[in-house]
Design an enzyme around this catalytic site. Structure first.
Site, PDB file in Angstrom:
ATOM      1  CG  ASP A  13      -1.437   0.906   1.102  1.00  0.00           C
ATOM      2  OD1 ASP A  13      -2.126   1.891   0.861  1.00  0.00           O
ATOM      3  OD2 ASP A  13      -1.646   2.044   2.360  1.00  0.00           O
ATOM      4  CG  ASP A  15      -1.316   7.677   0.597  1.00  0.00           C
ATOM      5  OD1 ASP A  15      -0.601   8.803   0.896  1.00  0.00           O
ATOM      6  OD2 ASP A  15      -2.605   8.534   0.281  1.00  0.00           O
TER       7      ASP A  15
END
Length: 206
Positions: A13, A15
Site C-alpha cells: 500500500d 499512504d
C-alpha cells in the site's frame, strides 16, 4: 521473537505504508468537510484505505460525486507537502528489492501516488495499481490480485504491507500474507481485520 516469511513478491500500500501523509491528508479532508457541512470527526475515522471517490460518494453531497471534482480536489491538495515524508525504513526496503519483485497497490489515483512517492524521495515503482486502474477498490481484492499479476505471481505467493483495515481485508481476500503497520490504525483493529502479523515497528526497521 523473529519470524521468517517466505514470499516471491511484495505488494505495498502507499499512504501510511510507504509514505507518511496522515497529517497532511487529514487536514485537507477536514478543510473540505467543513466547506460542505460534513462532520470532520466522523469523516477522518473512515478515510484511510479507501479511494477519494468512494469517500466523496459516501459522505459528501451529490455535487461532489464526480471524478472531475476529485481531480480538482487532488490537484490542489497534492501540492501541500508539509509533513509528507517516507515511512521510516521504506527507502532502504525498496532499494533492496528488484524492480520486478514489488508493486504499489493504492486506493489513490496514479497522479497522487506518483506525486507523493516523489515528494517523499522514494523510487517510482515499475508496477503500480491505482484507484483509476481497477473497477472496485479496497476492501475488494481486485487491486492486490492485479498487483500479483503484474509480478507474474499468484497472490498467495506475495506479502502485502498495509496500514488500514480496508487494505488488510483486501489482502486477506486476495489470499496473500498480510503484514499490517500501525502508522494510521490501532493494532487491535488491524488484527481483528485479519492481519497475519502486526509488528510494533514500521517497514524496514527492526
Amino acid at each position: 521473537m523473529s519470524v521468517v516469511i517466505k514470499a516471491k513478491g511484495i505488494l505495498f500500500d502507499m499512504d501510511g505504508t510507504l509514505v507518511d501523509t496522515t497529517a497532511c491528508v487529514e487536514q485537507a479532508w477536514r478543510t473540505v468537510a467543513l466547506e460542505y457541512g460534513v462532520d470532520p470527526t466522523e469523516l477522518i475515522k473512515n478515510i484511510h484505505g479507501r479511494s477519494g471517490l468512494d469517500t466523496l460518494r459516501t459522505y459528501f453531497p451529490a455535487e461532489c460525486h464526480t471524478p472531475e471534482f476529485l481531480r480538482s480536489y487532488e490537484a490542489q491538495v497534492v501540492e501541500q507537502t508539509e509533513g509528507v515524508e517516507a515511512v521510516p525504513g521504506a527507502l532502504t526496503t525498496l532499494n533492496s528489492l528488484h524492480a520486478d519483485k514489488w508493486a504499489v497497490v493504492t486506493a489513490a489515483s496514479a497522479m497522487w501516488a506518483q506525486k507523493r512517492l516523489s515528494q517523499a524521495g522514494l523510487p517510482m515503482p515499475k508496477h503500480l495499481v491505482s484507484a483509476d486502474s481497477v473497477r472496485v477498490n479496497k476492501p475488494h481484492p481486485e487491486g492486490y490480485l492485479a498487483g500479483a499479476r503484474h509480478l507474474g505471481l499468484d497472490a498467495k505467493d506475495t506479502v502485502v504491507f498495509e496500514d488500514a483495515v480496508s487494505g488488510v481485508l483486501a489482502g486477506r481476500a486476495a489470499n496473500a500474507t498480510v503484514i499490517a503497520l500501525t502508522t494510521s490504525t490501532p493494532r487491535k483493529d488491524l488484527i481483528k481485520a485479519g492481519a497475519h502479523y502486526s509488528p510494533l515497528w514500521t517497514a524496514g526497521t527492526t
